[in-house]
Design a protein around this motif. Structure first.
Motif, short mmCIF file in Angstrom:
data_model
loop_
_atom_site.label_atom_id
_atom_site.label_comp_id
_atom_site.label_asym_id
_atom_site.label_seq_id
_atom_site.Cartn_x
_atom_site.Cartn_y
_atom_site.Cartn_z
N GLN A 81 -38.60 21.22 57.20
CA GLN A 81 -39.59 21.23 58.29
C GLN A 81 -39.37 20.06 59.24
OE1 GLN A 81 -43.17 21.11 55.96
NE2 GLN A 81 -43.07 23.29 55.44
N ILE A 82 -39.04 18.91 58.70
CA ILE A 82 -38.79 17.73 59.54
C ILE A 82 -37.54 17.95 60.39
CG2 ILE A 82 -38.09 15.30 59.48
CD1 ILE A 82 -40.06 15.02 57.06
N ARG A 85 -38.25 20.32 63.12
CA ARG A 85 -39.32 19.88 64.03
C ARG A 85 -40.54 20.78 64.00
NH1 ARG A 85 -34.78 19.79 68.35
NH2 ARG A 85 -33.73 17.84 67.86
N GLU A 86 -40.83 21.33 62.83
CA GLU A 86 -41.98 22.22 62.70
C GLU A 86 -43.28 21.42 62.75
OE1 GLU A 86 -41.58 24.78 59.26
OE2 GLU A 86 -39.45 25.10 59.73
N SER A 91 -44.22 16.71 58.86
CA SER A 91 -43.36 16.59 60.03
C SER A 91 -44.04 15.77 61.13
CB SER A 91 -42.99 17.98 60.55
OG SER A 91 -42.01 17.91 61.54
N TYR A 94 -43.87 12.12 60.07
CA TYR A 94 -42.52 11.61 60.35
C TYR A 94 -42.34 11.39 61.85
CZ TYR A 94 -37.44 11.48 60.72
OH TYR A 94 -36.15 11.11 61.02
N GLY A 157 -38.68 15.76 63.29
CA GLY A 157 -40.13 15.63 63.15
C GLY A 157 -40.83 16.22 64.36
N HIS A 158 -42.13 16.32 64.25
CA HIS A 158 -42.93 16.93 65.31
C HIS A 158 -43.89 15.89 65.88
CE1 HIS A 158 -44.87 20.16 67.53
NE2 HIS A 158 -46.00 19.51 67.29
#
Length: 176
Positions: A81-82, A85-86, A91, A94, A157-158
């Motif tokens: 996910q990180i 970029r979810e 995420s 992060y 990350g998001h």
């Protein structure tokens, strides 16, 4: 899904290092995770480690505490996910960190791989693209390596943070 704020687009990237970041971005999710694993496995040898003193681990309790209590499957899903970029809790945690702290996350996870963090499958064989990218990074000096690592880690990350528009973009002067 992409992060809405590219806080780490470095003006210091050379054409060579920029092309290596682009090569990394062309890898699939699991290949990116494998590349990170191999980078950290080689640290102190042909890859220069980032200075841990520059990081602030207390800013990442979710990623450096709670994460270790999760199942291996959940840990791997969070890493994916990180990288992708979810918009998830981990995420976002992060994505809210500065590059040095993001690098610290990957370093701590790499050190704990196979122990308290999901490890690489025993039969995993890196692709030619992973090996090529790794060897090119190994041949760079410290500053170029760090520029690549910070850029790559920082693009993951998001975050919903948006950059402040410049005077050139708005046509307005700042007021005091």
């Amino acid at each position: 899904m992409t992060a809405s704020y590219e806080k780490n687009v470095s003006q210091a990237l050379s054409n060579e290092t920029r092309s290596l970041v682009e090569a990394f971005n062309k890898l699939d999710t699991d290949a990116k995770l494998a590349w990170f694993y191999y980078v950290y496995k080689k640290m102190g040898d042909s890859i220069t480690p980032a200075a841990p003193a520059a990081a602030e681990p207390e800013l990442a309790p979710l990623l450096l505490g709670n994460y270790f209590q999760l199942s291996e499957e959940d840990q791997l899903n969070i890493m994916r996910q990180i990288v992708n970029r979810e918009d998830t809790e981990y995420s976002r945690a992060y994505g809210a960190l500065k590059e040095n702290n993001q690098l610290l996350i990957w370093y701590v996870w790499a050190v704990a791989m196979g122990d308290t963090v999901v490890g690489m499958p025993d039969n995993y064989q890196p692709t030619e693209a992973i090996n090529d990218l790794l060897s090119q990074v190994e041949n760079l000096d410290f500053e170029a390596q760090m520029s690549i690592f910070r850029t790559i880690a920082g693009e993951m990350g998001h975050t919903n943070v948006k950059p402040i528009e410049t005077q050139a973009q708005t046509g307005k002067t700042s007021s005091f």
